[in-house]
Motif scaffolding. Structure first.
Motif, short mmCIF file in Angstrom:
data_model
loop_
_atom_site.label_atom_id
_atom_site.label_comp_id
_atom_site.label_asym_id
_atom_site.label_seq_id
_atom_site.Cartn_x
_atom_site.Cartn_y
_atom_site.Cartn_z
N VAL A 71 43.09 48.36 37.51
CA VAL A 71 43.64 47.20 36.82
C VAL A 71 44.23 46.28 37.89
O VAL A 71 45.06 46.68 38.69
CB VAL A 71 44.70 47.60 35.78
CG1 VAL A 71 45.30 46.38 35.13
CG2 VAL A 71 44.08 48.53 34.75
N ASP A 72 43.77 45.04 37.90
CA ASP A 72 44.16 44.12 38.95
C ASP A 72 44.22 42.71 38.41
O ASP A 72 43.49 42.34 37.49
CB ASP A 72 43.11 44.18 40.08
CG ASP A 72 43.51 43.37 41.28
OD1 ASP A 72 44.71 43.32 41.61
OD2 ASP A 72 42.61 42.76 41.89
N GLY A 73 45.11 41.92 38.98
CA GLY A 73 45.16 40.50 38.67
C GLY A 73 45.81 40.14 37.36
O GLY A 73 45.55 39.06 36.84
N GLN A 74 46.63 41.01 36.82
CA GLN A 74 47.25 40.73 35.53
C GLN A 74 48.75 40.46 35.62
O GLN A 74 49.38 40.17 34.63
CB GLN A 74 47.03 41.90 34.58
CG GLN A 74 45.60 42.12 34.22
CD GLN A 74 45.43 43.22 33.20
OE1 GLN A 74 46.39 43.69 32.61
NE2 GLN A 74 44.21 43.65 32.99
N ARG A 75 49.30 40.54 36.81
CA ARG A 75 50.75 40.44 36.95
C ARG A 75 51.31 39.16 36.34
O ARG A 75 52.27 39.20 35.57
CB ARG A 75 51.16 40.55 38.42
CG ARG A 75 52.69 40.46 38.58
CD ARG A 75 53.09 40.76 39.97
NE ARG A 75 52.83 42.19 40.16
CZ ARG A 75 53.28 42.88 41.18
NH1 ARG A 75 53.96 42.31 42.12
NH2 ARG A 75 53.02 44.16 41.28
N GLU A 76 50.74 38.00 36.67
CA GLU A 76 51.26 36.73 36.17
C GLU A 76 51.16 36.65 34.65
O GLU A 76 52.11 36.26 33.98
CB GLU A 76 50.53 35.56 36.82
CG GLU A 76 51.10 34.22 36.45
CD GLU A 76 52.57 34.04 36.86
OE1 GLU A 76 53.29 33.37 36.11
OE2 GLU A 76 52.98 34.59 37.89
#
Length: 89
Positions: A71-76
């Motif tokens: 899972v990547d790129g979902q922080r924002e």
């Protein structure tokens, strides 16, 4: 079809279908890896882990043990969702 021919064609398809960074990664390096790619993509796309696990035939625990690192790129987006939830309280 011989396995060497299959492997050669698979390699060509990867170069055509994936970005250069993805080609350099282990993503879909074997046809079986398409399952992993699909499940990772669903998780990265925001499909709930419970639904991805159901479709994969896994428990949520097994799914997250194997795929949480994908899972990547979902922080924002997640941060915005959390902020919205707490502003509504």
């Amino acid at each position: 079809m011989s396995s060497s021919t299959y492997s050669r064609v698979w390699g060509e398809v990867r170069r055509y279908a994936l970005t250069p960074a993805q080609v350099a990664s282990p993503l879909a390096s074997r046809p079986y890896d398409l399952r992993h790619a699909a499940l990772s993509r669903m998780l990265n796309g925001g499909v709930p882990a419970t639904e991805v696990a159901r479709r994969a035939g896994h428990s949520v625990e097994v799914l997250l043990r194997v795929y949480a690192k994908c899972v990547d790129g979902q922080r924002e987006a997640v941060n915005q969702k959390i902020e919205t939830l707490f502003r509504e309280v």
